[in-house]
Design a protein around this motif. Structure first.
Motif, PDB file in Angstrom:
ATOM      1  N   ASP A 136       2.845 -26.738  53.603  1.00 16.55           N
ATOM      2  CA  ASP A 136       3.551 -27.572  52.633  1.00 16.55           C
ATOM      3  C   ASP A 136       5.055 -27.279  52.649  1.00 16.55           C
ATOM      4  O   ASP A 136       5.878 -28.195  52.525  1.00 16.55           O
TER       5      ASP A 136
ATOM      6  N   LYS B 253       5.855 -34.316  38.081  1.00 23.45           N
ATOM      7  CA  LYS B 253       4.582 -34.012  38.728  1.00 23.45           C
ATOM      8  C   LYS B 253       4.800 -33.099  39.933  1.00 23.45           C
ATOM      9  O   LYS B 253       5.672 -33.352  40.768  1.00 23.45           O
ATOM     10  N   ARG B 254       4.017 -32.043  39.997  1.00 23.58           N
ATOM     11  CA  ARG B 254       4.091 -31.152  41.148  1.00 23.58           C
ATOM     12  C   ARG B 254       3.459 -31.828  42.356  1.00 23.58           C
ATOM     13  O   ARG B 254       2.449 -32.527  42.228  1.00 23.58           O
ATOM     14  N   LEU B 255       4.071 -31.619  43.524  1.00 26.50           N
ATOM     15  CA  LEU B 255       3.671 -32.340  44.721  1.00 26.50           C
ATOM     16  C   LEU B 255       2.554 -31.601  45.450  1.00 26.50           C
ATOM     17  O   LEU B 255       2.616 -30.387  45.651  1.00 26.50           O
ATOM     18  N   SER B 256       1.565 -32.362  45.858  1.00 25.93           N
ATOM     19  CA  SER B 256       0.471 -31.836  46.658  1.00 25.93           C
ATOM     20  C   SER B 256       0.752 -32.073  48.140  1.00 25.93           C
ATOM     21  O   SER B 256       1.761 -32.692  48.513  1.00 25.93           O
ATOM     22  N   THR B 257      -0.149 -31.612  48.990  1.00 25.30           N
ATOM     23  CA  THR B 257       0.003 -31.838  50.435  1.00 25.30           C
ATOM     24  C   THR B 257       0.002 -33.325  50.750  1.00 25.30           C
ATOM     25  O   THR B 257       0.799 -33.803  51.577  1.00 25.30           O
ATOM     26  N   LYS B 258      -0.870 -34.082  50.084  1.00 26.10           N
ATOM     27  CA  LYS B 258      -0.922 -35.527  50.317  1.00 26.10           C
ATOM     28  C   LYS B 258       0.371 -36.205  49.893  1.00 26.10           C
ATOM     29  O   LYS B 258       0.838 -37.149  50.546  1.00 26.10           O
ATOM     30  N   ASP B 259       0.951 -35.746  48.799  1.00 31.90           N
ATOM     31  CA  ASP B 259       2.224 -36.321  48.348  1.00 31.90           C
ATOM     32  C   ASP B 259       3.318 -36.083  49.380  1.00 31.90           C
ATOM     33  O   ASP B 259       4.133 -36.980  49.655  1.00 31.90           O
TER      34      ASP B 259
ATOM     35  N   LEU C 151       6.379 -27.709  44.081  1.00 28.77           N
ATOM     36  CA  LEU C 151       5.075 -27.792  44.739  1.00 28.77           C
ATOM     37  C   LEU C 151       3.979 -27.275  43.814  1.00 28.77           C
ATOM     38  O   LEU C 151       4.247 -26.609  42.807  1.00 28.77           O
ATOM     39  N   GLU C 152       2.751 -27.584  44.176  1.00 33.68           N
ATOM     40  CA  GLU C 152       1.618 -27.060  43.418  1.00 33.68           C
ATOM     41  C   GLU C 152       1.518 -25.550  43.607  1.00 33.68           C
ATOM     42  O   GLU C 152       1.975 -24.998  44.609  1.00 33.68           O
TER      43      GLU C 152
ATOM     44  N   THR D 262      -0.899 -23.871  44.424  1.00 33.47           N
ATOM     45  CA  THR D 262      -1.737 -23.539  45.584  1.00 33.47           C
ATOM     46  C   THR D 262      -1.083 -23.944  46.909  1.00 33.47           C
ATOM     47  O   THR D 262      -1.765 -24.015  47.933  1.00 33.47           O
ATOM     48  N   ALA D 263       0.207 -24.225  46.892  1.00 33.51           N
ATOM     49  CA  ALA D 263       0.902 -24.677  48.104  1.00 33.51           C
ATOM     50  C   ALA D 263       0.838 -23.608  49.189  1.00 33.51           C
ATOM     51  O   ALA D 263       0.739 -22.409  48.918  1.00 33.51           O
TER      52      ALA D 263
END
Length: 360
Positions: free
Chosen positions: A301, A114-120, A293-294, A296-297
């Motif tokens: 991030d 899973k690609r990591l978001s800012t919340k992750d 990362l996503e 849109t990082a």
């Protein structure tokens, strides 16, 4: 027509005419005529290991001195030298080099599917208030050295945070490589296992290099800043090399305190992004791929991910320094015990294999 042959070997043939002469290691050019080649009615034996013999046409230009490659300290010039490489192997890449080379991140959180978001990234725990209090004279010296190094950096870069981290990451990639190299040589001299340090230290150096390559995509340092970075790196490499030879415990403690300051610097960068002082632009592609990362990082991030890496280096180097002080440098048995406690099944039994005397 006349041919030149660059044979650097021994030719064994009963009917070799006297005109056939060999180019020896003294680089005395000798030639053989077409009639001499035609007179070789029976196959000759080339006494040499896997060597390719080429015959090229002699031209007046090929014998000019400017075509002879001279020794250079700065590489082979602007044009590739393919005159000594046979055409059939010029572009032949060995199979062992055909696999994809992709640097691996330091933390397991960045290696999932899973690609990591800012919340992750914000949910990954990090101890921002951590500081290792000096416990002895060498620790105090290491801490004071790091504090003194921060003063010129603050004066020179001031609020140029991106250029600051470019310079710092150039230096930060040195300790892991130096320590790994010296421990590798020590392992060779002693003909014994290194205790599990080398691979981690080299991984740490590669991780810091990826930090640098990421910021180089964001900022374009000036020529003066590049020259300054080169000079600082050269000095720091030699100083750290000497320090590690004298006291590896102190060297790892210095790195631990340097990483503490790195965590502080990235925290300040995040504050500047939050207040709008630094632009929160899109993350470079190299950062998205490396830290998973996503798409849109953003730069924020990237700062969060790198700060997590620096926290790992901080705790690791303080721990390595402690192990040297305790004379417990072999990590393997302790790692196996932790694997058993956490339900992880090791592939080998360390107690039976690694603890036996005179066993690698």
């Amino acid at each position: 027509m006349t041919f030149a042959t660059p044979l650097r070997t021994t030719v064994a043939h009963s009917s070799v005419p006297s005109k056939l002469r060999i180019l020896t290691n003294t680089n005395n050019a000798r030639f053989l005529s077409t009639s001499s080649l035609a007179s070789l009615s029976r196959p000759c034996q080339i006494i040499t290991p896997a060597t390719t013999v080429r015959i090229r046409q002699e031209t007046s230009a090929s014998l000019k001195p400017h075509n002879i490659r001279a020794f250079s300290l700065f590489g082979g010039g602007s044009k590739p030298d393919v005159t000594r490489i046979p055409k059939e192997v010029k572009n032949d890449i060995p199979d062992v080099l055909l696999h994809e080379s992709h640097p691996q991140p330091m933390r397991d959180e960045f290696m999932g599917k899973k690609r990591l978001s800012t919340k992750d990234l914000e949910a990954i725990p990090i101890d921002l208030g951590f500081h290792r209090e000096p416990a002895c004279v060498s620790d105090w010296v290491a801490y004071q050295v790091v504090k003194s190094l921060r003063i010129p950096v603050d004066l020179f870069f001031r609020t140029k945070y991106i250029h600051r981290v470019v310079a710092l990451e150039t230096v930060a990639a040195v300790p892991g490589m130096v320590a790994g190299m010296l421990r590798h040589l020590r392992s060779l001299r002693r003909c014994s296992h290194d205790g599990g340090w080398i691979s981690h230290l080299l991984h740490e150096a590669e991780n810091e290099r990826m930090h640098l390559l990421t910021w180089m995509k964001v900022a374009q340092p000036t020529l003066f800043e590049r020259a300054l970075v080169t000079a600082v790196q050269g000095v720091f490499f030699n100083v750290f090399f000497a320090l590690y030879m004298v006291s590896d415990k102190t060297a790892h403690r210095v790195v631990g305190y340097l990483e503490e300051q790195a965590v502080v610097s990235y925290t300040h960068m995040l504050d500047e992004i939050a207040t709008g002082v630094l632009e929160n632009g899109p993350a470079p592609k190299i950062a998205i791929d490396y830290w998973n990362l996503e798409e849109t990082a953003t730069i924020r991030d990237v700062c969060l991910a790198i700060r997590l890496d620096e926290s790992v280096h901080m705790h690791t180097n303080h721990h390595l320094s402690d192990r040297i002080a305790l004379k417990q440098e072999d990590l393997r048995q302790d790692i196996q015990k932790l694997q058993e406690e956490r339900g992880m099944v090791p592939t080998h039994n360390a107690e039976e294999i690694w603890s036996k005397p005179n066993k690698y």
